[in-house]
Design a protein around this motif. Sequence first.
Motif, short mmCIF file in Angstrom:
data_model
loop_
_atom_site.label_atom_id
_atom_site.label_comp_id
_atom_site.label_asym_id
_atom_site.label_seq_id
_atom_site.Cartn_x
_atom_site.Cartn_y
_atom_site.Cartn_z
N TYR A 582 7.47 33.14 20.98
CA TYR A 582 5.61 34.12 22.06
C TYR A 582 5.39 33.55 21.82
N SER A 635 7.82 39.06 31.24
CA SER A 635 6.91 39.24 29.97
C SER A 635 7.96 39.55 29.09
N SER A 636 8.17 40.29 28.43
CA SER A 636 9.15 40.28 27.37
C SER A 636 10.63 40.62 27.75
N THR A 637 11.54 39.87 27.85
CA THR A 637 12.77 39.32 27.80
C THR A 637 14.03 38.49 27.45
N SER A 638 14.74 38.85 27.59
CA SER A 638 15.78 37.51 27.09
C SER A 638 15.99 36.30 27.84
N ASN A 656 14.54 34.75 23.06
CA ASN A 656 14.51 36.14 23.32
C ASN A 656 12.62 35.90 23.12
N ILE A 658 8.94 37.25 23.68
CA ILE A 658 8.03 37.91 23.28
C ILE A 658 6.87 37.76 23.70
N VAL A 659 6.61 39.01 24.45
CA VAL A 659 4.61 38.76 24.90
C VAL A 659 3.90 39.50 24.46
N ASN A 660 3.00 39.49 22.99
CA ASN A 660 2.16 40.13 22.62
C ASN A 660 0.70 40.47 23.24
N THR A 728 5.84 37.55 12.25
CA THR A 728 6.46 37.30 12.80
C THR A 728 7.95 37.08 12.33
#
Length: 904
Positions: A582, A635-638, A656, A658-660, A728
Amino acid sequence: MPNKYICLLLSFLFSFFVFGQGETANWYFGNGAGIRFNNDGTVVPLNDGKINTFEGCASISDAVGNLLLYTDGISVYDQNHDIIQNGAGLYGDPSSTQSAIIVQKPDDPNILYIFTVDTSTAENDPNFGLNYSVVDLTLNGGNGAVTQKNINLLRFCSEKISAVLKNCLDKSIWVVALGLENPDTGPFNTYHAFEVTSAGVNTTPVDSKFDDLNVLDPRGYLKFSPDGNTLASANSASGLYLYDFDLGTGVLTNQNQILVSAPNKFPYGIEFSPDQRFLYAHTSNNAPAGQVGGHSSSLVQYDLTTPNISASEVEIDRRAMYRGALQLGQNGKIYRTIAENYLTGTPYLGVIESPNEKGDAANYRHNAVFLNGRNATQGLPPFIQSFFDRIEIIKNADGSTGTSLTICEGEQFTLEADNIPGAVYAWEKDGSPISNSGNTLVINAADVTDSGRYSLEITLSDPSECPIIGEGFIAVNPLPEAPPIFLAQCDVDTNNATDGVTSFNLEQAIFSLDYTFLFYESVADLNSGNPILNPIGYVNSVPFNQTIQYKIEDENGCENFGELELQVRSVVLDPNDELFYYSCDDVPEDQFLEGFFDLDNFQQINYPNQDIAFYTSLEDVSLEQNPISGDYRTSSTSIYVRIEDINECEDIDVINLIVNPTPLFTYENELLWCTDGPPLPIKAPDGFDLYRWFKNIEGSSQLVGDQQDLQISSIGSYTLEAGYSYTTNSGVFECFNEVSFEVAPSNIAKIENILVEDISDNNLVEITVSGDGDYEYSIDAVNYQDSPMFENIQPGFITVYVRDKNGCGVSTDLVSVIGYPKFFTPNGDGVNDLWQIIGINDQFQAESIISIYNRFGKLMAQVSPKNQGWNGTFNNNELPASDYWFKVALEDGRVFKGHFALKR
């Protein structure tokens, strides 16, 4: 004398009159610089030299390349780099172009003659001309000693000297210098040839005078061609000349001036190509010696086989540098000094790699030989040019010949000379005889031990003819090692991860970047020269296990062959095994939800001591291309983790990212607190999960609150953090943003002083205060101003007001402005019936004394600030209307006078 030393001298004598190359193996020059020529033709720097010379120098070694001695023309150093016995004070000069040359005595290699050439560099510096000194190598424990010193041959001489073998019968040597026609005056126009025989130096020269030669500039080199038939003379500002030389008589004829057409026209260093077709000259623009910058030099080539030699000029190199020497080396290359100016050299030599080739094909390389930090200046050591008289014996594949060859291990090379009837051929390698009596020597499959210097002596049937000498330098490079190599790949194809077929990046199998690799699918492809065209993205044609071929090639073009084994391992990506990482939006003000991920830290925590790499796609994972690392912004990606063990793919993981969102808020930059009041209540913006308040103290932050509200009770720098809290699958993750603000002090003013300038037509009041506030001023509590000064104040008692603009309060004080009425009317009507000084009373200036006089100076009354004033009487009698005078002695020490009118 030890037998070993006798053998060495015999070898030295034999080599000088047969091969003549070991003597030139060691060069010492410049500021302690030097080089050594190896048997394979390579050159290595020497750092043990002791001479320090701007120009002239000389060196000599024995037949197998062992150093004997070297000199700057003044001091002579032995093989141990010590000044030999009686070896100081020779009449050379480090500022003379060729301050010395060393010549062996024919038939006696124990005796060396050092010929020195002096020059005058200052008004009181004598010029000793041409001299020679004698060195006996048998003395001083074999290190040699000077037995005779500075025997004069010419009273005046130019800065140049050269030597060449006369013939092979009496083995005498010609030493030639350019001097004057008579001993004392005139230009340099006569070449003096001194013969060195087994009897010693003949001090009576053979003179060759040229009436049309008018050399006034003594600088520049003198060089024989290796066969001795041509002499070249560089005279800087006085020109470049060629001569025919008769080896039998020592006479020069056929003077031919070469006109330099290059922009830099002043010749200094000169040298002949090994085949004697070309003459090279290092010319300059003759800029002042000590000048920094502005120097320019050219390297030019002349073809001596053309009718018009001057017209054959080719400028091979031109650059900003000083003049310098040219000297042929035993490997057939010509070396060049490349100084910056007269005083400053450089730690490099330039090299003409192929001097037998015309024009640019001669392949000049600047800064070619690094001198390991020692500086070459302008000079290089000259030698008896006969040392370089040899034929080319290396036969190239195209039928041409050369003096050096570099091949790969296993290749063939051929050494060959003309087949001369009745001649005897004697071959050597590195000084050791080779069992071969023919004119050709062939090595079919060379290995590294075949590297070295090959020499050939051709003894002709006519005993009056000198032997023909041939030399070739062979360097055999070993083949690069080609061990079996292995490459394992994970099958992560989206189509079928279990079919044993996937993409490989064959370049991952390369084990050294020093080589070039090509890959072949089969031995047949290897033999036909059909490499794999797509090594990055190669798909194996045999499932799971396949062996292909590779070729490895080094920088010399030497190649070897080996096998590459490919192995495919099936990998199935399980969603339950995916990892999560994250981050917070790094720029909450923009429209993009992107953040940074510290992949290096993630690796240390999750993959300690493992060989992994991160990639953004499965294709990159497979081909091991475009890895990512460090702070990765996305950005959010894998992304994917390739796990390896010794370059073998072990597994693939999915991460993974995850950008919050990060909070976005504003806050005031500065808050004001009344420090003499209660604590300041402040509040953070609404809408966030977490709050943290910090006080910033000397570079560190101290937590002072964790609620939305805070009571501030000290000034300084503060930081407010507001955050979101996310739940999370790995716990709580928080994203904070922060703003910094200042709490500045303010408070009620402290009135320090009130300056009053009164008893004038323009009374002034100025207020001085202290405090942290921003203050404004008034004298009526209604009208405020920023200035603390008030003008045109009426006499009397006034109250001043100082108000803090930030609302922290008002300070007041009462002041007196002193004045007096101009008249009074004591008529009992209750208006102006009494006269008194204004602005004094029983509280202000109470002890002041007021004296009133008539116009004749008689005291009429004395008035105290404590009463109401004077009623216009004297001894209870009314005084007439008139002008009256007064004198006031104020309590504060001031005294002032004036007058007023009494009106009836």
